[in-house]
Write a protein that holds these residues in place. Structure first.
Motif, PDB file in Angstrom:
ATOM      1  N   THR A   7      41.405  42.879  38.605  1.00 19.20           N
ATOM      2  CA  THR A   7      40.101  43.615  37.983  1.00 19.20           C
ATOM      3  C   THR A   7      38.730  42.932  38.323  1.00 19.20           C
ATOM      4  OG1 THR A   7      40.572  42.446  36.011  1.00 19.20           O
ATOM      5  CG2 THR A   7      41.817  44.459  36.142  1.00 19.20           C
ATOM      6  N   CYS A   9      34.636  43.694  36.913  1.00 16.72           N
ATOM      7  CA  CYS A   9      33.962  44.628  36.338  1.00 16.72           C
ATOM      8  C   CYS A   9      32.348  43.962  36.140  1.00 16.72           C
ATOM      9  CB  CYS A   9      34.249  44.708  34.718  1.00 16.72           C
ATOM     10  SG  CYS A   9      33.254  45.817  33.872  1.00 16.72           S
ATOM     11  N   SER A  47      44.748  47.608  41.732  1.00 17.22           N
ATOM     12  CA  SER A  47      43.283  47.025  41.737  1.00 17.22           C
ATOM     13  C   SER A  47      42.265  47.948  40.947  1.00 17.22           C
ATOM     14  CB  SER A  47      42.872  46.949  43.136  1.00 17.22           C
ATOM     15  OG  SER A  47      41.654  46.311  43.076  1.00 17.22           O
ATOM     16  N   VAL A  48      41.573  47.671  39.909  1.00 22.14           N
ATOM     17  CA  VAL A  48      40.720  48.311  39.397  1.00 22.14           C
ATOM     18  C   VAL A  48      39.337  47.712  39.342  1.00 22.14           C
ATOM     19  CG1 VAL A  48      40.051  49.113  36.942  1.00 22.14           C
ATOM     20  CG2 VAL A  48      42.428  48.838  37.510  1.00 22.14           C
ATOM     21  N   GLU A  49      38.037  48.372  39.829  1.00 22.75           N
ATOM     22  CA  GLU A  49      36.790  47.734  39.960  1.00 22.75           C
ATOM     23  C   GLU A  49      35.871  48.705  39.056  1.00 22.75           C
ATOM     24  OE1 GLU A  49      35.651  46.787  43.659  1.00 22.75           O
ATOM     25  OE2 GLU A  49      37.568  45.805  44.332  1.00 22.75           O
ATOM     26  N   TYR A  63      40.099  52.716  41.779  1.00 18.32           N
ATOM     27  CA  TYR A  63      41.417  52.469  41.336  1.00 18.32           C
ATOM     28  C   TYR A  63      42.250  52.579  42.598  1.00 18.32           C
ATOM     29  CZ  TYR A  63      45.925  52.607  39.168  1.00 18.32           C
ATOM     30  OH  TYR A  63      47.289  52.293  38.885  1.00 18.32           O
TER      31      TYR A  63
END
Length: 111
Positions: A7, A9, A47-49, A63
């Motif tokens: 992740t 952010c 993967s998450v951004e 995503y």
């Protein structure tokens, strides 16, 4: 199965009107990846951004998974989770881009 989740952010704060739908979108995407994307793999990567363009102030949710791939915009696919996800994207006035090369990628742009 072994599933790695990464992740990132860059957004410090976001309104509750955007945060709740984004959280629900992520829950649906992650659960779909776990249930469907890695059937033929022993190791999965998700993967998450979430980032913000400093010039336009537009937000971007990225995503991806390295699973079997899925066409998010294919209209003849039905499912309650997919319909809910699309409704939540509409709720945040989001636009989507999707790719299915080497897995699944979904980009949601919203303000």
């Amino acid at each position: 199965k072994k599933i790695n989740l990464t992740t990132k952010c860059d957004i410090e704060t976001i309104s509750i009107e955007k945060a709740l739908p984004i959280g629900l979108i992520l829950v649906e995407l992650i659960s779909n990846s776990i249930k469907h994307a890695f059937k033929n793999r022993s190791i999965g990567i998700i993967s998450v951004e979430i980032t913000r363009d400093k010039n336009t102030q537009a937000n971007r949710l990225y995503y991806s998974d390295n699973g079997d791939g899925f066409n998010f915009n294919k209209t003849n696919l039905k499912g309650l989770g997919l319909e809910i996800t699309k409704g939540l994207i509409d709720q945040i006035n989001g636009t989507t881009e999707t790719r299915t090369n080497n897995g699944f990628e979904l980009i949601i742009n919203f303000k």
